[in-house]
Design a protein around this motif. Structure first.
Motif, PDB file in Angstrom:
ATOM      1  N   VAL A   1       0.869  -1.176   0.000  1.00 61.20           N
ATOM      2  CA  VAL A   1       0.000   0.000   0.000  1.00 61.20           C
ATOM      3  C   VAL A   1       0.906   1.226   0.000  1.00 61.20           C
ATOM      4  N   LEU A   2       0.790   2.034  -1.034  1.00 61.81           N
ATOM      5  CA  LEU A   2       1.659   3.197  -1.205  1.00 61.81           C
ATOM      6  C   LEU A   2       0.846   4.488  -1.124  1.00 61.81           C
ATOM      7  N   GLY A   3       1.452   5.509  -0.543  1.00 63.71           N
ATOM      8  CA  GLY A   3       0.843   6.837  -0.553  1.00 63.71           C
ATOM      9  C   GLY A   3       1.399   7.617  -1.731  1.00 63.71           C
ATOM     10  N   ILE A   4       0.586   7.731  -2.784  1.00 66.30           N
ATOM     11  CA  ILE A   4       1.068   8.343  -4.031  1.00 66.30           C
ATOM     12  C   ILE A   4       0.312   9.644  -4.313  1.00 66.30           C
ATOM     13  N   PRO A   5       1.007  10.769  -4.281  1.00 64.34           N
ATOM     14  CA  PRO A   5       0.356  12.042  -4.629  1.00 64.34           C
ATOM     15  C   PRO A   5      -0.220  11.973  -6.039  1.00 64.34           C
ATOM     16  N   ASP A   6      -1.432  12.459  -6.214  1.00 60.95           N
ATOM     17  CA  ASP A   6      -2.092  12.373  -7.514  1.00 60.95           C
ATOM     18  C   ASP A   6      -2.019  13.717  -8.225  1.00 60.95           C
ATOM     19  N   ASP A   7      -1.230  13.758  -9.313  1.00 58.91           N
ATOM     20  CA  ASP A   7      -1.146  14.980 -10.101  1.00 58.91           C
ATOM     21  C   ASP A   7      -1.979  14.866 -11.371  1.00 58.91           C
ATOM     22  N   GLY A   8      -2.856  13.892 -11.397  1.00 55.27           N
ATOM     23  CA  GLY A   8      -3.698  13.677 -12.570  1.00 55.27           C
ATOM     24  C   GLY A   8      -3.206  12.551 -13.453  1.00 55.27           C
ATOM     25  N   ALA A   9      -1.937  12.125 -13.262  1.00 58.00           N
ATOM     26  CA  ALA A   9      -1.392  11.067 -14.119  1.00 58.00           C
ATOM     27  C   ALA A   9      -0.656   9.999 -13.320  1.00 58.00           C
ATOM     28  N   ASN A  10      -0.116  10.377 -12.163  1.00 56.17           N
ATOM     29  CA  ASN A  10       0.677   9.432 -11.380  1.00 56.17           C
ATOM     30  C   ASN A  10      -0.063   8.140 -11.073  1.00 56.17           C
ATOM     31  N   LEU A  11      -1.264   8.276 -10.534  1.00 54.94           N
ATOM     32  CA  LEU A  11      -2.002   7.085 -10.129  1.00 54.94           C
ATOM     33  C   LEU A  11      -2.291   6.186 -11.322  1.00 54.94           C
ATOM     34  N   ALA A  12      -2.699   6.772 -12.429  1.00 57.76           N
ATOM     35  CA  ALA A  12      -3.036   5.977 -13.615  1.00 57.76           C
ATOM     36  C   ALA A  12      -1.817   5.214 -14.110  1.00 57.76           C
ATOM     37  N   ARG A  13      -0.656   5.869 -14.179  1.00 53.42           N
ATOM     38  CA  ARG A  13       0.557   5.205 -14.650  1.00 53.42           C
ATOM     39  C   ARG A  13       0.965   4.066 -13.730  1.00 53.42           C
ATOM     40  N   VAL A  14       0.936   4.336 -12.419  1.00 47.69           N
ATOM     41  CA  VAL A  14       1.376   3.326 -11.452  1.00 47.69           C
ATOM     42  C   VAL A  14       0.429   2.133 -11.442  1.00 47.69           C
ATOM     43  N   LEU A  15      -0.871   2.385 -11.460  1.00 47.54           N
ATOM     44  CA  LEU A  15      -1.831   1.288 -11.407  1.00 47.54           C
ATOM     45  C   LEU A  15      -1.779   0.442 -12.668  1.00 47.54           C
ATOM     46  N   THR A  16      -1.594   1.084 -13.809  1.00 49.04           N
ATOM     47  CA  THR A  16      -1.484   0.327 -15.056  1.00 49.04           C
ATOM     48  C   THR A  16      -0.245  -0.563 -15.035  1.00 49.04           C
ATOM     49  N   ALA A  17       0.889  -0.004 -14.594  1.00 41.93           N
ATOM     50  CA  ALA A  17       2.118  -0.782 -14.531  1.00 41.93           C
ATOM     51  C   ALA A  17       2.015  -1.898 -13.495  1.00 41.93           C
ATOM     52  N   SER A  18       1.270  -1.648 -12.413  1.00 44.31           N
ATOM     53  CA  SER A  18       1.077  -2.684 -11.395  1.00 44.31           C
ATOM     54  C   SER A  18       0.352  -3.886 -11.980  1.00 44.31           C
ATOM     55  N   GLY A  19      -0.676  -3.621 -12.780  1.00 41.92           N
ATOM     56  CA  GLY A  19      -1.426  -4.708 -13.392  1.00 41.92           C
ATOM     57  C   GLY A  19      -0.598  -5.515 -14.376  1.00 41.92           C
ATOM     58  N   ASP A  20       0.416  -4.879 -14.956  1.00 44.70           N
ATOM     59  CA  ASP A  20       1.271  -5.566 -15.937  1.00 44.70           C
ATOM     60  C   ASP A  20       2.531  -6.154 -15.305  1.00 44.70           C
ATOM     61  N   GLY A  21       2.709  -5.993 -13.990  1.00 42.15           N
ATOM     62  CA  GLY A  21       3.906  -6.505 -13.339  1.00 42.15           C
ATOM     63  C   GLY A  21       5.160  -5.738 -13.698  1.00 42.15           C
ATOM     64  N   ARG A  22       5.020  -4.412 -13.963  1.00 42.33           N
ATOM     65  CA  ARG A  22       6.170  -3.635 -14.428  1.00 42.33           C
ATOM     66  C   ARG A  22       6.638  -2.597 -13.418  1.00 42.33           C
ATOM     67  N   LEU A  23       6.207  -2.720 -12.169  1.00 38.19           N
ATOM     68  CA  LEU A  23       6.667  -1.784 -11.153  1.00 38.19           C
ATOM     69  C   LEU A  23       7.980  -2.264 -10.536  1.00 38.19           C
ATOM     70  N   MET A  24       8.852  -1.325 -10.278  1.00 33.50           N
ATOM     71  CA  MET A  24      10.094  -1.600  -9.544  1.00 33.50           C
ATOM     72  C   MET A  24      10.258  -0.526  -8.482  1.00 33.50           C
ATOM     73  N   LEU A  25      10.571  -0.939  -7.279  1.00 25.86           N
ATOM     74  CA  LEU A  25      10.764   0.014  -6.187  1.00 25.86           C
ATOM     75  C   LEU A  25      12.244   0.094  -5.819  1.00 25.86           C
ATOM     76  N   VAL A  26      12.706   1.304  -5.606  1.00 27.26           N
ATOM     77  CA  VAL A  26      14.082   1.539  -5.172  1.00 27.26           C
ATOM     78  C   VAL A  26      14.026   2.166  -3.790  1.00 27.26           C
ATOM     79  N   GLY A  27      14.591   1.472  -2.789  1.00 22.73           N
ATOM     80  CA  GLY A  27      14.517   1.948  -1.416  1.00 22.73           C
ATOM     81  C   GLY A  27      15.355   3.194  -1.183  1.00 22.73           C
ATOM     82  N   ARG A  28      14.828   4.085  -0.361  1.00 20.76           N
ATOM     83  CA  ARG A  28      15.537   5.313  -0.010  1.00 20.76           C
ATOM     84  C   ARG A  28      15.693   5.468   1.493  1.00 20.76           C
ATOM     85  N   GLY A  29      15.219   4.499   2.278  1.00 18.96           N
ATOM     86  CA  GLY A  29      15.332   4.588   3.731  1.00 18.96           C
ATOM     87  C   GLY A  29      14.108   4.086   4.414  1.00 18.96           C
TER      88      GLY A  29
END
Length: 200
Positions: free
Chosen positions: A172-200
């Motif tokens: 579960v991620l807290g993603i600011p919505d600028d009108g496109a972020n959520l759509a891009r992330v959710l689409t990539a999630s459904g396709d298995g194309r998300l990669m996370l890079v840890g920052r702390g």
């Protein structure tokens, strides 16, 4: 009088004296502990902390002033008790982690392949979310940063197979919505194309 010169007597006296000193230090050290609130179970970012979520534990601090950073059992918990980040079971409850709920950042559930997720990522982690090229894309296609500095609100271990694959993790991620972020992330999630890079 010869008994006083018996070395065994003086050895016995020395042992008693050492025992008294060590015992006094142990008792004195126990007095240095402070009753603190620790978290009984893992709690995700945004969760409202209830007193029943807390467990009292006596802690000894190397620097006594460090105790001021956390809630003691004698402190009154604030009215605003929503977590600004996730906390894990056994962790001391920091004073700075409680506050008003963040109602502006949408929380979304995404599926991330385990091989594209650092093992250290857990509730409260901050990550960058990248989107990998779609299958069949030109070889020149590169991964693109979708959104940076995203807070992981929850990372349940028990729901790793919700996405249909035992190699996927549900986050579960807290993603600011600028009108496109959520759509891009959710689409990539459904396709298995998300990669996370840890920052702390």
């Amino acid at each position: 009088m010869a008994g006083w010169r018996d070395p065994r007597l003086w050895i016995g006296v020395a042992l008693v004296a050492v025992s008294v000193v060590v015992g006094a230090r142990v008792v004195g050290g126990a007095d240095d502990t402070v009753a603190m609130w620790t978290v009984g179970t893992d709690l995700a970012e945004g969760t409202e902390v209830d007193p029943s979520d807390l467990v009292a534990r006596r802690v000894r601090f190397a620097d006594p002033s460090d105790a001021e950073l956390y809630f003691t059992t004698g402190d009154a918990l604030p009215t605003a008790r929503h977590l600004a980040r996730g906390v894990t079971a056994g962790e001391l409850l920091p004073r700075t982690v409680l506050g008003e709920p963040d109602d502006e950042t949408p929380l979304v559930s995404v599926s991330v392949p385990a091989v594209q997720l650092p093992p250290s990522v857990s509730a409260g982690s901050v990550v960058d979310v990248w989107i990998l090229p779609a299958s069949g894309s030109p070889e020149s296609s590169k991964a693109k940063l979708a959104v940076a500095d995203v807070r992981v609100a929850d990372a349940p271990r028990g729901s790793a197979d919700l996405a249909g694959s035992p190699t996927d993790r549900q986050l579960v991620l807290g993603i600011p919505d600028d009108g496109a972020n959520l759509a891009r992330v959710l689409t990539a999630s459904g396709d298995g194309r998300l990669m996370l890079v840890g920052r702390g």
